[in-house]
Design a protein around this motif. Sequence first.
Motif, PDB file in Angstrom:
ATOM      1  N   ARG A 107       0.823  -1.194   0.000  1.00  0.00           N
ATOM      2  CA  ARG A 107       0.000   0.000   0.000  1.00  0.00           C
ATOM      3  C   ARG A 107       0.861   1.250   0.000  1.00  0.00           C
ATOM      4  N   PRO A 108       0.385   2.341  -0.666  1.00  0.00           N
ATOM      5  CA  PRO A 108       1.173   3.567  -0.695  1.00  0.00           C
ATOM      6  C   PRO A 108       1.402   4.104   0.715  1.00  0.00           C
ATOM      7  N   ARG A 109       2.569   4.684   0.923  1.00  0.00           N
ATOM      8  CA  ARG A 109       2.877   5.331   2.178  1.00  0.00           C
ATOM      9  C   ARG A 109       3.132   6.792   1.904  1.00  0.00           C
ATOM     10  N   PHE A 110       2.292   7.660   2.473  1.00  0.00           N
ATOM     11  CA  PHE A 110       2.422   9.098   2.216  1.00  0.00           C
ATOM     12  C   PHE A 110       3.477   9.682   3.123  1.00  0.00           C
ATOM     13  N   HIS A 111       4.378  10.434   2.553  1.00  0.00           N
ATOM     14  CA  HIS A 111       5.499  10.963   3.342  1.00  0.00           C
ATOM     15  C   HIS A 111       5.867  12.334   2.830  1.00  0.00           C
ATOM     16  N   LEU A 112       5.616  13.361   3.637  1.00  0.00           N
ATOM     17  CA  LEU A 112       6.078  14.702   3.322  1.00  0.00           C
ATOM     18  C   LEU A 112       6.986  15.137   4.449  1.00  0.00           C
ATOM     19  N   SER A 113       8.184  15.535   4.123  1.00  0.00           N
ATOM     20  CA  SER A 113       9.131  15.903   5.173  1.00  0.00           C
ATOM     21  C   SER A 113       9.617  17.313   4.946  1.00  0.00           C
ATOM     22  N   GLY A 114      10.234  17.861   5.976  1.00  0.00           N
ATOM     23  CA  GLY A 114      10.816  19.177   5.884  1.00  0.00           C
ATOM     24  C   GLY A 114      12.147  19.140   5.180  1.00  0.00           C
ATOM     25  N   PRO A 115      12.909  20.228   5.264  1.00  0.00           N
ATOM     26  CA  PRO A 115      14.207  20.269   4.573  1.00  0.00           C
ATOM     27  C   PRO A 115      15.098  19.141   5.012  1.00  0.00           C
ATOM     28  N   ALA A 116      15.921  18.662   4.077  1.00  0.00           N
ATOM     29  CA  ALA A 116      16.826  17.543   4.364  1.00  0.00           C
ATOM     30  C   ALA A 116      17.814  17.932   5.438  1.00  0.00           C
ATOM     31  N   ARG A 117      18.101  16.992   6.326  1.00  0.00           N
ATOM     32  CA  ARG A 117      19.087  17.230   7.373  1.00  0.00           C
ATOM     33  C   ARG A 117      20.481  17.257   6.774  1.00  0.00           C
ATOM     34  N   SER A 118      21.393  17.867   7.491  1.00  0.00           N
ATOM     35  CA  SER A 118      22.771  17.956   6.993  1.00  0.00           C
ATOM     36  C   SER A 118      23.672  16.895   7.582  1.00  0.00           C
ATOM     37  N   ARG A 119      23.097  15.993   8.406  1.00  0.00           N
ATOM     38  CA  ARG A 119      23.959  14.979   9.024  1.00  0.00           C
ATOM     39  C   ARG A 119      24.564  14.098   7.964  1.00  0.00           C
ATOM     40  N   ARG A 120      25.755  13.587   8.227  1.00  0.00           N
ATOM     41  CA  ARG A 120      26.447  12.721   7.290  1.00  0.00           C
ATOM     42  C   ARG A 120      25.795  11.348   7.287  1.00  0.00           C
ATOM     43  N   PRO A 121      25.736  10.661   6.115  1.00  0.00           N
ATOM     44  CA  PRO A 121      25.142   9.333   6.043  1.00  0.00           C
ATOM     45  C   PRO A 121      25.805   8.336   6.958  1.00  0.00           C
ATOM     46  N   LEU A 122      27.116   8.486   7.179  1.00  0.00           N
ATOM     47  CA  LEU A 122      27.804   7.531   8.034  1.00  0.00           C
ATOM     48  C   LEU A 122      27.286   7.609   9.455  1.00  0.00           C
ATOM     49  N   VAL A 123      26.990   8.848   9.923  1.00  0.00           N
ATOM     50  CA  VAL A 123      26.445   8.992  11.267  1.00  0.00           C
ATOM     51  C   VAL A 123      25.101   8.306  11.363  1.00  0.00           C
TER      52      VAL A 123
ATOM     53  N   ARG B  44      15.147   4.785   5.569  1.00  0.00           N
ATOM     54  CA  ARG B  44      14.455   5.599   6.564  1.00  0.00           C
ATOM     55  C   ARG B  44      15.428   6.000   7.667  1.00  0.00           C
ATOM     56  N   ASP B  45      15.550   7.303   7.901  1.00  0.00           N
ATOM     57  CA  ASP B  45      16.407   7.805   8.962  1.00  0.00           C
ATOM     58  C   ASP B  45      15.870   7.310  10.305  1.00  0.00           C
ATOM     59  N   PRO B  46      16.691   6.620  11.108  1.00  0.00           N
ATOM     60  CA  PRO B  46      16.183   6.050  12.357  1.00  0.00           C
ATOM     61  C   PRO B  46      15.839   7.093  13.410  1.00  0.00           C
ATOM     62  N   ILE B  47      16.325   8.313  13.259  1.00  0.00           N
ATOM     63  CA  ILE B  47      16.047   9.363  14.234  1.00  0.00           C
ATOM     64  C   ILE B  47      14.796  10.152  13.838  1.00  0.00           C
ATOM     65  N   SER B  48      14.791  10.673  12.618  1.00  0.00           N
ATOM     66  CA  SER B  48      13.680  11.529  12.183  1.00  0.00           C
ATOM     67  C   SER B  48      12.518  10.755  11.588  1.00  0.00           C
ATOM     68  N   GLY B  49      12.797   9.547  11.085  1.00  0.00           N
ATOM     69  CA  GLY B  49      11.763   8.798  10.377  1.00  0.00           C
ATOM     70  C   GLY B  49      11.617   9.194   8.926  1.00  0.00           C
TER      71      GLY B  49
END
Length: 338
Positions: free
Chosen positions: A3-19, A118-123
Amino acid sequence: MTRPRFHLSGPARSRRPLVVAVLLLVALVATGCVRFPAPDAPPPTATAGPLVLPGVQTDVPVEPPPSSEACNATLTLRPPAQMPAPGRMPPNSTMAGIFERGRLIVGLDIGSNLFSFRDPISGDIEGFDVDIAREIAGAIFGDPNRVEFQVLSSAQRIDALRDKTVDVVIKTMSITCDRLRDISFSAPYYVASQRILSFRNSNIVGPSQLADKRVCAARGTTSIGRMQSIQPRVRIVSTTTWADCLVLMQQGQVDAVTSDDAILAGLAAQDPWVRVVGPSLGEEFYGVGIPKGEDDMVRFVNGVLERARATGRWQQIRDRWLTILDSGFGAPQPYYRD
């Protein structure tokens, strides 16, 4: 169909992908979902025991290798001489219909670390493919966040485009002659090389060591047929997502994973005991999948990609997500057939 999952988020975070990857790793270890061997321990041995993950298929039958590029698969349609301004799509165009709906529906997955996860902190759903999707949404609406993400497995991508349950698929999808019979593609937005993921202390450094070994790949990808053609004695295990392949490897159910280097780099970022090895087994050109017959959308997306290359935006996206790779092809150059 998921099923579709609707997702609207704010501006992208600047954290590094490794973190992000490290935080996800810590969370998984804390809950006991992932277990790593001791640094000096031998890698887990693949067993014939039951595979607990859903959707796993063992000893996948031989599949045809990716077709030769005799059809010039990466040739595409030239973008408009002048791109329409955001919010002013040509009347009766595919883009006008998307604008009237109010959101761009994008098929991807959340198991391809660095490309879409999916970012584990922000979702939030983030990654290289996600940023490409936001570039397209921004060109249509003037707002890069007007996106609905529909989570798809690799095997579901073409059906979702044929059924038009999504507007585009941006999911590390290789442009091939076979797929062009069913769907259309944009110009390439990324070039990857198929390689192998193995344990750091294993003797697997290339396809010659994979005879009679179990090797994981996501179902519906070109990686399976190519590996079977290079190493006929390989025993392919297929899963729904690439994340499942990493779990099977950690459980000792498979000896290695094969996929594009960019995908394998995302897996390696989550587990310090694995590494990307071996020579390139073949290049893969990722394109935006678009329903057959929507040539106006193909031209529009090509215009978005052209602008991203010219302005340096493509390089910014790569620098944000893929610095873990020690090399890269740079932004692929388009070749137009008209």
